[in-house]
Design a protein around this motif. Structure first.
Motif, PDB file in Angstrom:
ATOM      1  N   PRO A  43       0.834  -1.200   0.000  1.00  0.00           N
ATOM      2  CA  PRO A  43       0.000   0.000   0.000  1.00  0.00           C
ATOM      3  C   PRO A  43       0.878   1.263   0.000  1.00  0.00           C
ATOM      4  CG  PRO A  43      -0.617  -1.470   1.803  1.00  0.00           C
ATOM      5  CD  PRO A  43       0.633  -2.003   1.194  1.00  0.00           C
ATOM      6  N   THR A  44       0.401   2.320  -0.618  1.00  0.00           N
ATOM      7  CA  THR A  44       1.147   3.572  -0.730  1.00  0.00           C
ATOM      8  C   THR A  44       1.665   4.060   0.607  1.00  0.00           C
ATOM      9  OG1 THR A  44      -0.160   4.199  -2.654  1.00  0.00           O
ATOM     10  CG2 THR A  44       0.989   5.973  -1.516  1.00  0.00           C
ATOM     11  N   GLU A  45       0.831   4.066   1.621  1.00  0.00           N
ATOM     12  CA  GLU A  45       1.236   4.612   2.926  1.00  0.00           C
ATOM     13  C   GLU A  45       2.372   3.810   3.564  1.00  0.00           C
ATOM     14  OE1 GLU A  45      -2.374   2.015   3.418  1.00  0.00           O
ATOM     15  OE2 GLU A  45      -1.959   3.756   2.191  1.00  0.00           O
ATOM     16  N   ARG A  46       2.542   2.561   3.199  1.00  0.00           N
ATOM     17  CA  ARG A  46       3.648   1.754   3.726  1.00  0.00           C
ATOM     18  C   ARG A  46       4.953   2.048   2.991  1.00  0.00           C
ATOM     19  NH1 ARG A  46       2.440  -3.337   5.972  1.00  0.00           N
ATOM     20  NH2 ARG A  46       4.577  -3.193   6.700  1.00  0.00           N
ATOM     21  N   LEU A  47       4.848   2.524   1.745  1.00  0.00           N
ATOM     22  CA  LEU A  47       6.043   2.843   0.961  1.00  0.00           C
ATOM     23  C   LEU A  47       6.602   4.220   1.306  1.00  0.00           C
ATOM     24  CD1 LEU A  47       4.851   1.635  -2.554  1.00  0.00           C
ATOM     25  CD2 LEU A  47       6.512   0.485  -1.075  1.00  0.00           C
ATOM     26  N   GLU A  48       5.755   5.141   1.731  1.00  0.00           N
ATOM     27  CA  GLU A  48       6.175   6.505   2.012  1.00  0.00           C
ATOM     28  C   GLU A  48       7.171   6.539   3.167  1.00  0.00           C
ATOM     29  OE1 GLU A  48       2.342   8.196   2.748  1.00  0.00           O
ATOM     30  OE2 GLU A  48       2.106   8.819   0.670  1.00  0.00           O
ATOM     31  N   GLY A  49       8.116   7.469   3.064  1.00  0.00           N
ATOM     32  CA  GLY A  49       9.084   7.630   4.137  1.00  0.00           C
ATOM     33  C   GLY A  49      10.337   8.319   3.649  1.00  0.00           C
ATOM     34  N   PRO A  50      11.317   8.444   4.536  1.00  0.00           N
ATOM     35  CA  PRO A  50      12.544   9.161   4.185  1.00  0.00           C
ATOM     36  C   PRO A  50      13.293   8.478   3.042  1.00  0.00           C
ATOM     37  CG  PRO A  50      12.765   8.044   6.304  1.00  0.00           C
ATOM     38  CD  PRO A  50      11.349   7.893   5.879  1.00  0.00           C
ATOM     39  N   GLY A  51      13.769   9.297   2.099  1.00  0.00           N
ATOM     40  CA  GLY A  51      14.548   8.771   0.990  1.00  0.00           C
ATOM     41  C   GLY A  51      13.746   8.015  -0.043  1.00  0.00           C
ATOM     42  N   THR A  52      12.422   8.115   0.026  1.00  0.00           N
ATOM     43  CA  THR A  52      11.569   7.359  -0.884  1.00  0.00           C
ATOM     44  C   THR A  52      10.656   8.287  -1.677  1.00  0.00           C
ATOM     45  OG1 THR A  52      11.541   5.523   0.666  1.00  0.00           O
ATOM     46  CG2 THR A  52       9.880   5.494  -1.052  1.00  0.00           C
ATOM     47  N   ILE A  53      10.616   8.064  -2.970  1.00  0.00           N
ATOM     48  CA  ILE A  53       9.697   8.771  -3.849  1.00  0.00           C
ATOM     49  C   ILE A  53       8.663   7.748  -4.301  1.00  0.00           C
ATOM     50  CG2 ILE A  53       9.452   9.978  -6.049  1.00  0.00           C
ATOM     51  CD1 ILE A  53      12.420  10.852  -5.635  1.00  0.00           C
ATOM     52  N   VAL A  54       7.407   8.006  -4.004  1.00  0.00           N
ATOM     53  CA  VAL A  54       6.346   7.067  -4.367  1.00  0.00           C
ATOM     54  C   VAL A  54       5.775   7.472  -5.726  1.00  0.00           C
ATOM     55  CG1 VAL A  54       4.129   6.072  -3.703  1.00  0.00           C
ATOM     56  CG2 VAL A  54       5.829   6.600  -1.949  1.00  0.00           C
ATOM     57  N   LEU A  55       5.709   6.510  -6.632  1.00  0.00           N
ATOM     58  CA  LEU A  55       5.229   6.735  -7.991  1.00  0.00           C
ATOM     59  C   LEU A  55       3.916   5.994  -8.219  1.00  0.00           C
ATOM     60  CD1 LEU A  55       8.604   5.934  -9.761  1.00  0.00           C
ATOM     61  CD2 LEU A  55       7.753   8.188  -9.158  1.00  0.00           C
ATOM     62  N   ASP A  56       2.990   6.654  -8.896  1.00  0.00           N
ATOM     63  CA  ASP A  56       1.743   5.996  -9.284  1.00  0.00           C
ATOM     64  C   ASP A  56       1.879   5.330 -10.647  1.00  0.00           C
ATOM     65  OD1 ASP A  56       0.230   6.762  -7.010  1.00  0.00           O
ATOM     66  OD2 ASP A  56       0.027   8.765  -7.847  1.00  0.00           O
ATOM     67  N   ASP A  57       2.862   5.777 -11.402  1.00  0.00           N
ATOM     68  CA  ASP A  57       3.076   5.278 -12.756  1.00  0.00           C
ATOM     69  C   ASP A  57       4.582   5.163 -12.970  1.00  0.00           C
ATOM     70  OD1 ASP A  57       3.415   5.055 -15.558  1.00  0.00           O
ATOM     71  OD2 ASP A  57       1.598   6.222 -15.935  1.00  0.00           O
ATOM     72  N   MET A  58       5.058   3.991 -13.365  1.00  0.00           N
ATOM     73  CA  MET A  58       6.495   3.774 -13.524  1.00  0.00           C
ATOM     74  C   MET A  58       7.090   4.677 -14.608  1.00  0.00           C
ATOM     75  SD  MET A  58       7.551   1.795 -11.200  1.00  0.00           S
ATOM     76  CE  MET A  58       9.022   0.894 -11.614  1.00  0.00           C
ATOM     77  N   ARG A  59       6.285   5.215 -15.489  1.00  0.00           N
ATOM     78  CA  ARG A  59       6.796   6.149 -16.503  1.00  0.00           C
ATOM     79  C   ARG A  59       7.316   7.423 -15.886  1.00  0.00           C
ATOM     80  NH1 ARG A  59       1.735   5.521 -20.473  1.00  0.00           N
ATOM     81  NH2 ARG A  59       0.787   5.616 -18.411  1.00  0.00           N
ATOM     82  N   GLU A  60       6.933   7.696 -14.625  1.00  0.00           N
ATOM     83  CA  GLU A  60       7.432   8.882 -13.923  1.00  0.00           C
ATOM     84  C   GLU A  60       8.942   8.797 -13.667  1.00  0.00           C
ATOM     85  OE1 GLU A  60       4.953  10.304 -10.583  1.00  0.00           O
ATOM     86  OE2 GLU A  60       3.560   8.763 -11.220  1.00  0.00           O
ATOM     87  N   LEU A  61       9.527   7.636 -13.770  1.00  0.00           N
ATOM     88  CA  LEU A  61      10.967   7.495 -13.582  1.00  0.00           C
ATOM     89  C   LEU A  61      11.753   8.223 -14.660  1.00  0.00           C
ATOM     90  CD1 LEU A  61      11.331   3.745 -12.565  1.00  0.00           C
ATOM     91  CD2 LEU A  61      11.855   5.740 -11.162  1.00  0.00           C
ATOM     92  N   ARG A  62      11.135   8.514 -15.760  1.00  0.00           N
ATOM     93  CA  ARG A  62      11.807   9.216 -16.861  1.00  0.00           C
ATOM     94  C   ARG A  62      12.106  10.658 -16.530  1.00  0.00           C
ATOM     95  NH1 ARG A  62       8.113   7.360 -21.924  1.00  0.00           N
ATOM     96  NH2 ARG A  62       8.309   5.139 -21.590  1.00  0.00           N
ATOM     97  N   THR A  63      11.439  11.240 -15.554  1.00  0.00           N
ATOM     98  CA  THR A  63      11.631  12.643 -15.203  1.00  0.00           C
ATOM     99  C   THR A  63      12.549  12.760 -13.991  1.00  0.00           C
ATOM    100  OG1 THR A  63       9.683  12.676 -13.761  1.00  0.00           O
ATOM    101  CG2 THR A  63       9.340  13.249 -16.067  1.00  0.00           C
ATOM    102  N   CYS A  64      13.153  13.900 -13.877  1.00  0.00           N
ATOM    103  CA  CYS A  64      14.071  14.116 -12.745  1.00  0.00           C
ATOM    104  C   CYS A  64      13.489  15.116 -11.771  1.00  0.00           C
ATOM    105  CB  CYS A  64      15.391  14.665 -13.244  1.00  0.00           C
ATOM    106  SG  CYS A  64      16.234  13.529 -14.331  1.00  0.00           S
TER     107      CYS A  64
END
Length: 57
Positions: A36-57
């Protein structure tokens, strides 16, 4: 714009996010996967809804 590479991992697993944090790496948590999203959130972590977001900086 050129993006500087940095160590990191892209995953949908909480254990991988925790390992990246422990290693001092950046973690990209995919919110559409196993954890779940809330378990992924935290320090040093960027949560993405779409893996295509990795293309941006």
């Amino acid at each position: 714009m050129r993006c500087e590479p940095a160590p990191g991992t892209a995953t949908d697993r909480l254990s991988d996010v925790a390992a990246a944090r422990a290693a001092g790496m950046r973690a990209f948590g995919y919110a559409g996967g196993a954890a779940p999203t809330e378990r992924l959130e935290g320090p040093g972590t960027i949560v993405l809804d779409d893996m295509r977001e990795l293309r941006t900086c």
